[in-house]
Design a protein around this motif. Sequence first.
Motif: not given
Length: 584
Positions: A68-76, A59-66
């Motif tokens: 979907l693909y990058v948000s999932v990868g950074f979350t992992a 949620a933090a990565n996606f809401l700050t502009g990343a």
Amino acid sequence: MALGIAYFTFAVVSLLATRGAHGIAAIWPPSGILLATLLIVRRRSVWRFAIAALVASFAANFLTGADLYVSVGFTAANGLEAVVAALLLRRRSGRRVSFVDPAGLAAFFLASLVAALVSAGVAACIAPQAGRAFILSWFSTVWLGMLLVTPLLLALFELLVSARQAVARRDVLNLIAIIICTAVAAGATFSQTRFPMLFVPMMVIVVAVLRGGMLGGIISMIVVAAIGSLALGWDSGPIFLIRGSHDSRLLFFQFYLLSLFVSALPMATLLAARDRLRVNLSERIRLLDQAEAAAHIGHWRVNSVNQTIFWSPQVFRMHGLPEDRPPSLEQAIGLYHPDDRAVVSQVVAEALSSGQPFAFEARIVRPDGAIRHVATQGERDYSSTDDAIGLFGLIRDVTEQIEARKVLQDARDAANRSAERAMALASTDALTGLANRRRIVEYLDATLSDVADGDAALSVVLFDIDHFKAVNDRYGHDVGDEVLKRVAASAIEGLRSTDLIGRYGGEEFVIILPRTDADTALQIAERVRSRIEASRGGAQPRVTVSLGVATTQGDDTGHVILKRADVALYAAKDAGRNRLRLAS
């Protein structure tokens, strides 16, 4: 839920406060929060907390502009870093990670380093343009988050579950003062861009470690990191004296924080280890003092170079002296009993010269005049600090043992005397004091065994008082007893020191003459007869005795030789009494 909210909040704040060109924060506190949580919770609850953190990270990565693909990868990548570090640390030390142990701190440092490298590698595979700068920035961001936040949370958790009911007010005020001083120093440093004052927060952190230990150092570094991150986001602070891009300044700030950690935390760990050793040493000394007091044992050491002496508290108690005035070697020897000082001085001198172990017992005189018995043992010793030759030993108060030993010896002597009296009574005729029949028979058998082994002949004289029944009938038994005692005393006067006389029964007596032939036996028997005949007893009647003499022949037994002497005795009586006869 609480973990997810905290993770999301710190993630958003970090991304917005110091966001770099690659969308990476200066510090990533969520990694430290998740790692601390995974180390605290039970193993079966780990995945529940991990899922909550992963949702918050996405949620933090996606809401700050990343996207979907990058948000999932950074979350992992964010989830993997905490899981890897937790697995490495749990494998080494279970759930507990100790920062007061240098080995524990080193393990945490390496585990977080490996986890940050793994996370940076995963993120590099996901990022659209992942170069060396991206990997280095991600690595340092994640690593700093774990290095700074995890120790703080674990320390706070230890305080919450501590056995103490409440934190001391003094400790709370100390931590508040550390926070205020660090905030002032960091604010003064990062609020201006004219002077390179980055050394000031480091000085404050060192003071915080000295005053507040591990927790004080971690809190101080967190304050510096927070104020520095805000200043970096507002384009303020000495970091902007560096000519370069924003990402270069961000990277410099990260390594600045890392240098603070590397400088302060190991020092805090060593200080904590020192304090722990000091506490353990104090506890061991306390237990040693208790053990010495219970066992009445003390230890001492003498430095022969400067004549100084060390006494444990129990040694002072033995001597009845205050512990604040240790005596010199000469004074210590002077505390011994005057009769023992020369021996003690000689033992000490010989031990110093020969190096051989020593032991002695002596008496000490206390200031109140009481005398205590002590047992001392020791050997030559070399100090670990000055290599000066000296003596080390133990001293034990054995007064009670000495007194008990004396009581035991007195009891043993009394028992021996009683046994001797009992033996004497068992082998002595109560009226005359001569050997009784039992003693006569035992002695005769023992002496005959010597004759069988080749000794000279043995002779026996058997005699009784003539007409003794008439004495009892006319004068009474009391007078008869006195006559028996007079006869016994007179007979003894005619014997040698090697001869044994005993009362065989009634008015009958036996004399055993070791190493005596028949002629000598007849002479002794005649001397006994004449002394008895000449004896006087006041109003007592005069008496005579008849004697039978027998000398060993062949393998005579005690019974046989006594029987032969008895036959000779009756021959003397038949011949008219008051005479002696030799057995054939």
